[in-house]
Scaffold this motif. Structure first.
Motif, PDB file in Angstrom:
ATOM      1  N   GLN A 100       0.815  -1.218   0.000  1.00  0.00           N
ATOM      2  CA  GLN A 100       0.000   0.000   0.000  1.00  0.00           C
ATOM      3  C   GLN A 100       0.848   1.267   0.000  1.00  0.00           C
ATOM      4  OE1 GLN A 100      -2.559  -0.649   3.345  1.00  0.00           O
ATOM      5  NE2 GLN A 100      -3.881  -2.031   2.213  1.00  0.00           N
ATOM      6  N   VAL A 101       2.151   1.133   0.134  1.00  0.00           N
ATOM      7  CA  VAL A 101       3.033   2.296   0.111  1.00  0.00           C
ATOM      8  C   VAL A 101       3.601   2.482  -1.292  1.00  0.00           C
ATOM      9  CG1 VAL A 101       5.150   3.303   1.054  1.00  0.00           C
ATOM     10  CG2 VAL A 101       3.603   2.024   2.551  1.00  0.00           C
ATOM     11  N   VAL A 102       4.169   1.420  -1.844  1.00  0.00           N
ATOM     12  CA  VAL A 102       4.728   1.453  -3.192  1.00  0.00           C
ATOM     13  C   VAL A 102       3.984   0.391  -4.004  1.00  0.00           C
ATOM     14  CG1 VAL A 102       6.795   1.166  -4.606  1.00  0.00           C
ATOM     15  CG2 VAL A 102       6.997   2.121  -2.301  1.00  0.00           C
ATOM     16  N   PRO A 103       3.198   0.797  -4.969  1.00  0.00           N
ATOM     17  CA  PRO A 103       2.415  -0.169  -5.744  1.00  0.00           C
ATOM     18  C   PRO A 103       3.299  -1.224  -6.432  1.00  0.00           C
ATOM     19  CG  PRO A 103       1.754   2.080  -6.261  1.00  0.00           C
ATOM     20  CD  PRO A 103       2.986   2.168  -5.413  1.00  0.00           C
ATOM     21  N   PHE A 104       2.749  -2.424  -6.603  1.00  0.00           N
ATOM     22  CA  PHE A 104       3.454  -3.526  -7.243  1.00  0.00           C
ATOM     23  C   PHE A 104       3.904  -3.150  -8.654  1.00  0.00           C
ATOM     24  CE2 PHE A 104       3.749  -7.505  -9.632  1.00  0.00           C
ATOM     25  CZ  PHE A 104       4.629  -8.209  -8.814  1.00  0.00           C
ATOM     26  N   ALA A 105       3.184  -2.256  -9.293  1.00  0.00           N
ATOM     27  CA  ALA A 105       3.546  -1.824 -10.652  1.00  0.00           C
ATOM     28  C   ALA A 105       4.970  -1.272 -10.706  1.00  0.00           C
ATOM     29  CB  ALA A 105       2.553  -0.780 -11.153  1.00  0.00           C
ATOM     30  N   ALA A 106       5.471  -0.733  -9.602  1.00  0.00           N
ATOM     31  CA  ALA A 106       6.845  -0.217  -9.578  1.00  0.00           C
ATOM     32  C   ALA A 106       7.846  -1.333  -9.858  1.00  0.00           C
ATOM     33  CB  ALA A 106       7.142   0.440  -8.230  1.00  0.00           C
ATOM     34  N   ALA A 107       7.585  -2.529  -9.320  1.00  0.00           N
ATOM     35  CA  ALA A 107       8.481  -3.673  -9.567  1.00  0.00           C
ATOM     36  C   ALA A 107       8.494  -4.026 -11.055  1.00  0.00           C
ATOM     37  CB  ALA A 107       8.046  -4.873  -8.733  1.00  0.00           C
ATOM     38  N   GLU A 108       7.328  -3.999 -11.668  1.00  0.00           N
ATOM     39  CA  GLU A 108       7.245  -4.308 -13.099  1.00  0.00           C
ATOM     40  C   GLU A 108       7.951  -3.246 -13.939  1.00  0.00           C
ATOM     41  OE1 GLU A 108       3.002  -4.574 -12.998  1.00  0.00           O
ATOM     42  OE2 GLU A 108       3.037  -6.766 -12.833  1.00  0.00           O
ATOM     43  N   THR A 109       7.838  -1.980 -13.538  1.00  0.00           N
ATOM     44  CA  THR A 109       8.534  -0.893 -14.230  1.00  0.00           C
ATOM     45  C   THR A 109      10.040  -1.077 -14.133  1.00  0.00           C
ATOM     46  OG1 THR A 109       6.715   0.655 -13.829  1.00  0.00           O
ATOM     47  CG2 THR A 109       8.886   1.617 -14.286  1.00  0.00           C
ATOM     48  N   LEU A 110      10.511  -1.435 -12.946  1.00  0.00           N
ATOM     49  CA  LEU A 110      11.952  -1.656 -12.764  1.00  0.00           C
ATOM     50  C   LEU A 110      12.439  -2.833 -13.599  1.00  0.00           C
ATOM     51  CD1 LEU A 110      12.289  -1.002  -8.938  1.00  0.00           C
ATOM     52  CD2 LEU A 110      13.124   0.442 -10.817  1.00  0.00           C
ATOM     53  N   LYS A 111      11.652  -3.894 -13.656  1.00  0.00           N
ATOM     54  CA  LYS A 111      12.061  -5.052 -14.457  1.00  0.00           C
ATOM     55  C   LYS A 111      12.210  -4.657 -15.925  1.00  0.00           C
ATOM     56  CE  LYS A 111      10.984  -9.663 -15.954  1.00  0.00           C
ATOM     57  NZ  LYS A 111      10.050 -10.742 -16.053  1.00  0.00           N
ATOM     58  N   ARG A 112      11.252  -3.915 -16.440  1.00  0.00           N
ATOM     59  CA  ARG A 112      11.335  -3.477 -17.845  1.00  0.00           C
ATOM     60  C   ARG A 112      12.559  -2.590 -18.072  1.00  0.00           C
ATOM     61  NH1 ARG A 112       5.850  -2.986 -17.042  1.00  0.00           N
ATOM     62  NH2 ARG A 112       5.995  -0.744 -16.734  1.00  0.00           N
TER      63      ARG A 112
END
Length: 163
Positions: A100-112
């Motif tokens: 709830q602090v850093v959305p999971f989408a951030a992990a996907e952005t970093l992977k890309r």
């Protein structure tokens, strides 16, 4: 002493890595960063002597989740997307699916942004903040073992998370 700031955190991280390297000159150097520490780890991960990195709850850009009123101040601060793009060694990105602090989408952005050097390991549960590090320690060590194997075997596949 002093005033904490972004560059100071990076210098502290570099000093820690330098000390680790001095204590084990021929050993492999792996980095682990949690939250804001992930920004420090990702910035240092492009060093030639780093064998691999693991992050927990890393944001893509600090400005993405900073309070709206302060985003203008942080436009270039802690840019993990730019940092991970410079990393040539494997990165394990662990992130809570319901963070709830850093959305999971951030992990996907970093992977890309990593261009093939990173894998995402989703964590079940509410938020990464509630994860006991003992719970993920074996995953981190298995990933580091695998990264060491990959470093010893150039061209090895790093496209999947450790089992």
């Amino acid at each position: 002493p002093g005033k904490p700031d972004e560059n100071g955190l990076y210098r502290d991280g570099a000093a820690f890595a330098d000390l680790a390297r001095a204590l084990r000159p021929t050993g492999r150097l792996y980095l682990f960063g949690d939250g804001l520490g992930a920004a420090v780890a990702l910035r240092l991960a492009s060093r030639a002597d780093v064998s691999g990195t693991a992050t927990l709850g890393a944001f893509d850009r600090f400005s993405s989740f900073a309070p709206a009123i302060t985003r203008g101040v942080y436009t270039d601060a802690f840019d993990n997307v730019a940092a991970i793009a410079r990393v040539k060694t494997p990165v394990l990105i662990m992130h809570g699916r319901k963070d709830q602090v850093v959305p999971f989408a951030a992990a996907e952005t970093l992977k890309r942004a990593a261009g093939g050097t990173a894998v995402v390991a989703p964590i079940a549960g509410e938020a990464y903040h509630s994860v006991d590090l003992c719970y993920i320690a074996s995953t981190v060590w298995q990933a580091f073992d695998r990264m060491g194997t990959m470093a010893a075997s150039p061209g090895a596949d790093n496209g999947s998370a450790p089992e």
